[in-house]
Design a protein around this motif. Structure first.
Motif, PDB file in Angstrom:
ATOM      1  N   SER A  99       0.730  -1.217   0.246  1.00 14.46           N
ATOM      2  CA  SER A  99      -0.105  -0.084  -0.014  1.00 14.46           C
ATOM      3  C   SER A  99       0.664   1.184  -0.012  1.00 14.46           C
ATOM      4  O   SER A  99       0.649   2.261  -0.674  1.00 14.46           O
ATOM      5  CB  SER A  99      -1.019  -0.088   1.169  1.00 14.46           C
ATOM      6  N   TYR A 100       1.856   1.385   0.951  1.00 15.33           N
ATOM      7  CA  TYR A 100       2.568   2.587   1.196  1.00 15.33           C
ATOM      8  C   TYR A 100       4.016   2.734   0.289  1.00 15.33           C
ATOM      9  O   TYR A 100       4.355   3.775   0.163  1.00 15.33           O
ATOM     10  CB  TYR A 100       2.684   2.912   2.803  1.00 15.33           C
ATOM     11  N   VAL A 101       4.521   1.559   0.164  1.00 21.63           N
ATOM     12  CA  VAL A 101       5.721   1.611  -0.603  1.00 21.63           C
ATOM     13  C   VAL A 101       5.513   1.784  -2.104  1.00 21.63           C
ATOM     14  O   VAL A 101       6.129   2.146  -2.896  1.00 21.63           O
ATOM     15  CB  VAL A 101       6.802   0.448  -0.066  1.00 21.63           C
ATOM     16  N   MET A 104      -0.339   0.527  -4.076  1.00 19.96           N
ATOM     17  CA  MET A 104      -1.288   0.008  -4.692  1.00 19.96           C
ATOM     18  C   MET A 104      -2.804   0.356  -3.690  1.00 19.96           C
ATOM     19  O   MET A 104      -2.279   0.877  -2.693  1.00 19.96           O
ATOM     20  CB  MET A 104      -1.133  -1.298  -4.441  1.00 19.96           C
ATOM     21  N   GLU A 105      -3.619   0.080  -4.414  1.00 23.55           N
ATOM     22  CA  GLU A 105      -5.028   0.420  -3.778  1.00 23.55           C
ATOM     23  C   GLU A 105      -5.167  -0.628  -2.811  1.00 23.55           C
ATOM     24  O   GLU A 105      -4.581  -1.778  -2.593  1.00 23.55           O
ATOM     25  CB  GLU A 105      -6.105   0.251  -4.792  1.00 23.55           C
ATOM     26  N   ARG A 106      -6.193  -0.476  -1.765  1.00 25.44           N
ATOM     27  CA  ARG A 106      -6.329  -1.245  -0.671  1.00 25.44           C
ATOM     28  C   ARG A 106      -6.674  -2.773  -1.080  1.00 25.44           C
ATOM     29  O   ARG A 106      -6.159  -3.732  -0.552  1.00 25.44           O
ATOM     30  CB  ARG A 106      -7.476  -0.737   0.247  1.00 25.44           C
ATOM     31  N   GLY A 107      -7.562  -2.924  -1.996  1.00 27.09           N
ATOM     32  CA  GLY A 107      -8.192  -4.252  -2.307  1.00 27.09           C
ATOM     33  C   GLY A 107      -7.033  -4.947  -3.197  1.00 27.09           C
ATOM     34  O   GLY A 107      -6.728  -6.214  -2.840  1.00 27.09           O
ATOM     35  N   LEU A 287     -12.880 -11.019  -6.048  1.00 28.79           N
ATOM     36  CA  LEU A 287     -12.828  -9.902  -5.820  1.00 28.79           C
ATOM     37  C   LEU A 287     -12.188  -9.195  -7.040  1.00 28.79           C
ATOM     38  O   LEU A 287     -12.336  -7.912  -7.000  1.00 28.79           O
ATOM     39  CB  LEU A 287     -11.715  -9.593  -4.586  1.00 28.79           C
ATOM     40  N   GLN A 288     -12.021  -9.848  -8.131  1.00 29.37           N
ATOM     41  CA  GLN A 288     -11.217  -9.185  -9.303  1.00 29.37           C
ATOM     42  C   GLN A 288     -10.244  -8.299  -9.141  1.00 29.37           C
ATOM     43  O   GLN A 288     -10.242  -7.274  -9.592  1.00 29.37           O
ATOM     44  CB  GLN A 288     -12.614  -8.529  -9.906  1.00 29.37           C
ATOM     45  N   ARG A 289      -9.429  -8.918  -8.308  1.00 24.31           N
ATOM     46  CA  ARG A 289      -8.019  -8.177  -7.936  1.00 24.31           C
ATOM     47  C   ARG A 289      -6.884  -9.350  -8.076  1.00 24.31           C
ATOM     48  O   ARG A 289      -6.857  -9.957  -7.744  1.00 24.31           O
ATOM     49  CB  ARG A 289      -8.094  -7.717  -6.371  1.00 24.31           C
TER      50      ARG A 289
END
Length: 318
Positions: A99-101, A104-107, A287-289
């Protein structure tokens, strides 16, 4: 059954021990892969075999072993903590990195975090543990995997789902999963001391005999459906976290944090060192992720686990 064949060879060098343990497992996986790759069996036949194995044979095998298990030895808060604390730590750490490095989005980050922590225990970890340590240690495996899918899938759906109703709908199939039901039912029957006639237990035992070989064959056949093209970089990162970082943390916590006996440490470490389970890909698809990344990770982690599991076996199995 496999234990009786493999055990006499444990007097040889540790590296050869690992090969002796892993070769029959790899052999059956390769047979399954070859049968699917060269279309020896039709897709319909293989789909029917998977249903037979995962909806009947494996649940019967898990139920019977859970029913016959010594729960006082198998159910240990220290064992559960030694496995799940590192799993949750790696899950949250991976989520933060993605997420932070990597931005990316949360999902997406939660789906990849699932790939870093979800182990293929039934198809890979369980046969290796039974072959290397003995059938009596299967009860520990069953107690751990009772909560394995529920915990990780719940976290992933909770963090990734945008609508509360969607999460409830997604978790419903998990709670009705034959493996979850069979383990829970076996645990309940064991706990209440329900008496099952010996002849029925013999019948269940006969029915469950092809469980491990069938599951490994189905795993090999399933590998034909996935590819590592186009997503190998993320798949390699996921595989390194899954196969090296997670089991190393489990080993440290189990051995020095909880001071567990050596064989319990070995069971937990080998469980966590198992490659990514195919069900994680099914979650990603739902989840389509990051579907390509998880499909690639299933294949790559399975291939690389031959090397990492051999190393862990050499270090852990006396």
């Amino acid at each position: 059954m496999q234990t009786e064949i493999i055990a006499p060879y444990f007097s040889i060098e540790p590296a050869m021990d690992a090969f002796v343990i892993l070769f029959p497992i790899i052999f059956v996986v390769l047979i399954g892969y070859s049968c699917a790759r060269f279309k020896i069996f039709s897709t319909t036949a293989l789909d029917g075999l998977r249903l037979f194995i995962f909806n009947l044979i494996i649940p019967v095998f898990l139920f019977l072993n859970m029913y016959q298990a010594d729960l006082e030895q198998a159910l240990s808060p220290h064992m559960l903590a030694s496995f799940y604390l590192p799993v949750l730590f790696v899950y949250l750490l991976s989520c933060g990195i993605f997420s932070y490095v990597m931005g990316m989005e949360r999902g997406d980050s939660t789906t990849l975090s699932l790939a870093c922590t979800y182990s293929n225990i039934v198809l890979v970890g369980l046969p290796i543990i039974i072959a290397s340590l003995g059938t009596e240690y299967g009860a520990m495996v069953f107690m751990i995997i009772t909560f394995h899918s529920v915990l990780l899938f719940t976290c992933t759906f909770a963090f990734a789902a945008n609508q509360q109703g969607r999460m409830r709908e997604a978790l419903k199939p998990l709670l009705l999963n034959p493996i979850v039901i069979s383990i829970s039912l076996g645990l309940l029957c064991n706990y209440v001391n329900l008496t099952i006639a010996h002849v029925i237990q013999q019948g269940l035992s006969l029915l469950s005999e092809p469980a491990i070989a069938g599951a490994l064959f189905a795993l090999g056949a399933s590998l034909n459906n996935y590819s590592i093209r186009g997503a190998w970089r993320k798949a390699l990162l996921i595989s390194l976290i899954k196969l090296i970082v997670l089991p190393l943390l489990v080993y440290i916590i189990a051995k020095w944090g909880m001071a567990l006996p050596h064989k319990q440490v070995a069971v937990l470490t080998l469980m966590s060192a198992s490659p990514l389970g195919v069900n994680a890909y099914l979650v990603a698809r739902q989840l389509q992720r990051q579907q390509a990344e998880l499909a690639s990770s299933v294949v790559l982690s399975t291939v690389l686990s031959v090397l990492t599991l051999a190393a862990w076996l050499t270090a852990l199995v006396p």
